[in-house]
Design a protein around this motif. Sequence first.
Motif, PDB file in Angstrom:
ATOM      1  N   ASP A   1     -26.846 -44.082   1.757  1.00 19.69           N
ATOM      2  CA  ASP A   1     -26.855 -44.358   3.186  1.00 19.69           C
ATOM      3  C   ASP A   1     -28.166 -44.992   3.630  1.00 19.69           C
ATOM      4  O   ASP A   1     -28.215 -45.668   4.639  1.00 19.69           O
TER       5      ASP A   1
ATOM      6  N   ARG B   1     -20.552 -32.304   2.144  1.00 21.41           N
ATOM      7  CA  ARG B   1     -19.128 -32.519   2.411  1.00 21.41           C
ATOM      8  C   ARG B   1     -18.278 -31.982   1.254  1.00 21.41           C
ATOM      9  O   ARG B   1     -17.258 -31.309   1.466  1.00 21.41           O
TER      10      ARG B   1
ATOM     11  N   GLN C   1     -26.327 -32.237   7.973  1.00 25.51           N
ATOM     12  CA  GLN C   1     -26.732 -33.020   9.141  1.00 25.51           C
ATOM     13  C   GLN C   1     -27.903 -33.931   8.784  1.00 25.51           C
ATOM     14  O   GLN C   1     -28.862 -34.078   9.545  1.00 25.51           O
ATOM     15  N   ALA C   2     -27.817 -34.526   7.605  1.00 23.90           N
ATOM     16  CA  ALA C   2     -28.747 -35.592   7.194  1.00 23.90           C
ATOM     17  C   ALA C   2     -30.175 -35.119   6.957  1.00 23.90           C
ATOM     18  O   ALA C   2     -31.117 -35.907   7.021  1.00 23.90           O
TER      19      ALA C   2
ATOM     20  N   ARG D   1     -32.849 -48.396   9.242  1.00 28.47           N
ATOM     21  CA  ARG D   1     -32.490 -47.001   8.963  1.00 28.47           C
ATOM     22  C   ARG D   1     -33.697 -46.090   8.831  1.00 28.47           C
ATOM     23  O   ARG D   1     -33.569 -44.893   8.670  1.00 28.47           O
TER      24      ARG D   1
ATOM     25  N   ALA E   1     -21.733 -35.020  12.915  1.00 24.40           N
ATOM     26  CA  ALA E   1     -22.611 -35.542  11.868  1.00 24.40           C
ATOM     27  C   ALA E   1     -23.640 -36.476  12.470  1.00 24.40           C
ATOM     28  O   ALA E   1     -23.501 -36.948  13.603  1.00 24.40           O
ATOM     29  N   VAL E   2     -24.680 -36.742  11.680  1.00 27.09           N
ATOM     30  CA  VAL E   2     -25.654 -37.768  12.013  1.00 27.09           C
ATOM     31  C   VAL E   2     -25.163 -39.091  11.422  1.00 27.09           C
ATOM     32  O   VAL E   2     -24.787 -39.135  10.250  1.00 27.09           O
TER      33      VAL E   2
ATOM     34  N   ILE F   1     -26.050 -41.785   9.783  1.00 32.25           N
ATOM     35  CA  ILE F   1     -27.173 -42.428   9.095  1.00 32.25           C
ATOM     36  C   ILE F   1     -26.860 -43.870   8.715  1.00 32.25           C
ATOM     37  O   ILE F   1     -27.748 -44.644   8.465  1.00 32.25           O
ATOM     38  N   SER F   2     -25.599 -44.229   8.665  1.00 29.69           N
ATOM     39  CA  SER F   2     -25.227 -45.620   8.421  1.00 29.69           C
ATOM     40  C   SER F   2     -23.885 -45.851   9.112  1.00 29.69           C
ATOM     41  O   SER F   2     -23.177 -44.892   9.416  1.00 29.69           O
ATOM     42  N   PRO F   3     -23.518 -47.108   9.339  1.00 26.38           N
ATOM     43  CA  PRO F   3     -22.208 -47.353   9.968  1.00 26.38           C
ATOM     44  C   PRO F   3     -21.076 -46.752   9.136  1.00 26.38           C
ATOM     45  O   PRO F   3     -20.122 -46.206   9.695  1.00 26.38           O
ATOM     46  N   GLU F   4     -21.210 -46.796   7.821  1.00 25.41           N
ATOM     47  CA  GLU F   4     -20.144 -46.269   6.957  1.00 25.41           C
ATOM     48  C   GLU F   4     -20.033 -44.755   7.115  1.00 25.41           C
ATOM     49  O   GLU F   4     -18.932 -44.205   7.216  1.00 25.41           O
ATOM     50  N   ALA F   5     -21.189 -44.075   7.123  1.00 26.24           N
ATOM     51  CA  ALA F   5     -21.174 -42.619   7.279  1.00 26.24           C
ATOM     52  C   ALA F   5     -20.631 -42.247   8.648  1.00 26.24           C
ATOM     53  O   ALA F   5     -19.860 -41.286   8.791  1.00 26.24           O
TER      54      ALA F   5
ATOM     55  N   GLU G   1     -16.815 -42.665   8.696  1.00 25.00           N
ATOM     56  CA  GLU G   1     -16.167 -41.558   7.992  1.00 25.00           C
ATOM     57  C   GLU G   1     -16.091 -40.324   8.890  1.00 25.00           C
ATOM     58  O   GLU G   1     -15.043 -39.678   8.999  1.00 25.00           O
ATOM     59  N   SER G   2     -17.191 -40.019   9.558  1.00 25.41           N
ATOM     60  CA  SER G   2     -17.235 -38.814  10.394  1.00 25.41           C
ATOM     61  C   SER G   2     -16.341 -38.952  11.621  1.00 25.41           C
ATOM     62  O   SER G   2     -15.634 -38.011  11.989  1.00 25.41           O
TER      63      SER G   2
ATOM     64  N   GLU H   1     -12.693 -38.634  10.571  1.00 21.97           N
ATOM     65  CA  GLU H   1     -12.358 -37.254  10.228  1.00 21.97           C
ATOM     66  C   GLU H   1     -12.208 -36.403  11.490  1.00 21.97           C
ATOM     67  O   GLU H   1     -11.258 -35.619  11.611  1.00 21.97           O
TER      68      GLU H   1
END
Lengths: 460, 460
Positions: free
Chosen positions: A33, A135, A154-155, A257, B181-182, B184-188, B191-192, B195
């Motif tokens: 990430d 996860r 939570q990162a 990031r 969730a945090v 941290i990236s667009p992908e993460a 996903e959150s 979900e």
Amino acid sequence: MLILPADRAKAPASGTGHPRAARILIGNDFSEDVRTDRGWTGWWVQRLVWFAEPGDILVLPVRPEEAFVEYVTSLTGTPPDSLTIVVPPAHAGSEGTLSPGRLADPRFARMLDEAIGEREVTQVSALWPDTAVARLARTLGATGATPGHGFIDQAGGVMVNSKSAFRTIAAGAGVPLPPGAVGISPEAAEESVWELLTGGPVVVKHDFLSGGRGNEILTRGEPFRPIGARRVVRVSSREEVRSYLGQQWEWLTAGGRGRPVVERYVRDSSAFFVEFLVTDDGVRLTGHGELLSAPYAVGQIMPSQGLEPEVLERIVDGGRRLAQALHAIGYRGILGPDTIVTPERDVLFTEYNGRVTGSTHIYGRIGALVVGEGFGRDRVILERVWPEGWSTPSFPATREALEKAGLGYDPVTRTGVVLTNAFDGTNGVMYCVVAEDLTAAWARDRALEPLFAAGSRQPA
Amino acid sequence: MLILPADRAKAPASGTGHPRAARILIGNDFSEDVRTDRGWTGWWVQRLVWFAEPGDILVLPVRPEEAFVEYVTSLTGTPPDSLTIVVPPAHAGSEGTLSPGRLADPRFARMLDEAIGEREVTQVSALWPDTAVARLARTLGATGATPGHGFIDQAGGVMVNSKSAFRTIAAGAGVPLPPGAVGISPEAAEESVWELLTGGPVVVKHDFLSGGRGNEILTRGEPFRPIGARRVVRVSSREEVRSYLGQQWEWLTAGGRGRPVVERYVRDSSAFFVEFLVTDDGVRLTGHGELLSAPYAVGQIMPSQGLEPEVLERIVDGGRRLAQALHAIGYRGILGPDTIVTPERDVLFTEYNGRVTGSTHIYGRIGALVVGEGFGRDRVILERVWPEGWSTPSFPATREALEKAGLGYDPVTRTGVVLTNAFDGTNGVMYCVVAEDLTAAWARDRALEPLFAAGSRQPA
């Protein structure tokens, strides 16, 4: 994310004593990430095997080299056939890493279920405290077996592996730092660089890269050989600083990031690390050593040698304060703060690493378990990145060359060369030398040159 | 950054008892390094005057309205002529804010030197714990008078005002959070969100914006009225989530300076805050209250009314854990965690604010000092953002209208309306109502409508 570096007796593993228990160890790498330069690390994470105890389930991005597993377990005493290796189905683009996608793959969940069988999951550990691991633990219903689960979920992994968060928390904990600042914006970074440049060279650090590969040195004077940095940039005006930061901002922030760090570059310093294990019970010192760079990481000495006791004490004390601060915000696992010791014998902290580092398996398993109690007392370890210009075709060939030359590790004399990782896929195998003292270690290291230096003849 | 909300007796100020001491209070706002939407806040930071004690030096972006200063000090008992107001030279683009540039201006340093005179600086405090304030304290040689200086100097203000860092530390401290969730990236983040969407609406939060202005709600079902959010976005597929995040990522991350948060949106909840003062000595509860939104912040009730004692206890306990965690990493100053209480009476923490908030002067100075000991016992405060559609031409006109109508605060009855800030430059003055109970407070609030509602006649 917790991996016990030693304490076998205190923490019985899956097979011993608790036959119904299963530990899951995950050989992941720096979170994708925040860092996407790590596709090559399939061999690097195989150091996970050093931590394996009987009955463990090891999750790896690629099937580990059998010769490497056989070698490591012969030294740790863990029966290799008691281990279950699980390799999640490969995804395009992350064949060499345990990407979040691979760890979330339902096919992998089924493979893992099968490996666990009727056992109870007593620990989910990983090299890197990634949200993807949190996860997975949730999917397994094993959040309680994952130390610091909430923080990681939570990162928290990003916070404990960020150089900018390090500076904030270290300053808050009263740990000595090189003068500098967090580059929260290009304007703030420019102001700090310009202010620092009046006193000498300035290092600008990428938030997440490691081993010096994310560091660039800015100077107004003559170029010089940078240690722990990838290049020197000469700037002669504030406009040039602005222009440098403008060009590099996207890179320095990992595409937005992270936040870069701006710091006084202290010449002629030595670099040391100290590591702690942070558990619910508190903070425990696990190891320390010296980091060698030329200009990138080339090796380590463990434990650190020749430091004045008072200087070592300041390294350990500062590191402990950092570990205690992270304990208070919920991190669990290995914390490895790095320091420099200046020519004036000042101890300044430069970063922390909240992960199983490239040192943990050396001092924690090869030192504490293979060498045993004498480690740090009558034995020292010199660890080496595979030297440039050396070449070997495979892990078995490397092991064989060592043994034929009588240089391999001997449990009776407790000296010799230990191969620390799998074949790197190109031309090397990382290794360390166990010896009575540092002079003897370097001598043994030099003895390896004829075996592997390009052009030299392999022993028959 | 520390401002004592009360405790006048315990912490004698510049003029009282310590005639050679000078406190510097800085009326700054959210760091411009991470947030650039705050040019309008010249009037908002004038609430600083509520904290002034005899002899204090107040640094403000614009000269405060004299009528406001006279009004506030008549209620706090601080002689207005004992105060020194310093306004740093204006810089183009930051006329209304104390930008880093204005605080670093050498002309300002000279003005401040003159204001300090022969006195010793015993405290450098600010509304917002900005690196620019830490830098100023260094310039003044007053880092020791700046609580938590190191932490703030290394961008701690960003960490204690970031919603993403909040989720990391709160989860680590074991404080209950809405599922989420945090990002941290667009992908993460994708996903959150995906979900969470299976369980209902999801709120996506900008890392730094406040009062609901940084929140957007994603839903797969019918649109509904969002509370504490700026809009509802309907998404019907994962691709639409991806596309939403792609379009909004730059905004959600403040141009790459933060990380958004993704959370379950809990409908029909009430919102509460609790505040602590974090000092070297530890953590002390200073106040709590309810936050009213429709859909943005419209007011507050202090102390919070009608909560089951057990629910309030969970709010205070969770807040204290957060304050203790931040104490351990070196933050000093006000910490205001926010919570929601769900229809099932779950207490879930949603953010923290490491700054002097929009509540601190209300409960800490108007409550504790002006109303006095009865505050929270026989008096409650209803604070109001100037209602939409109401209008007043100036601070003096507002004060006069209140007094003519007999609605102004009366120190004898300890009831009435207190104007809490300067004229907002457009058509309003923020205020609060002190009353025996909440019903009486709302009744007094309604009594203001004829005075200010557009179209209504001003009292003669």
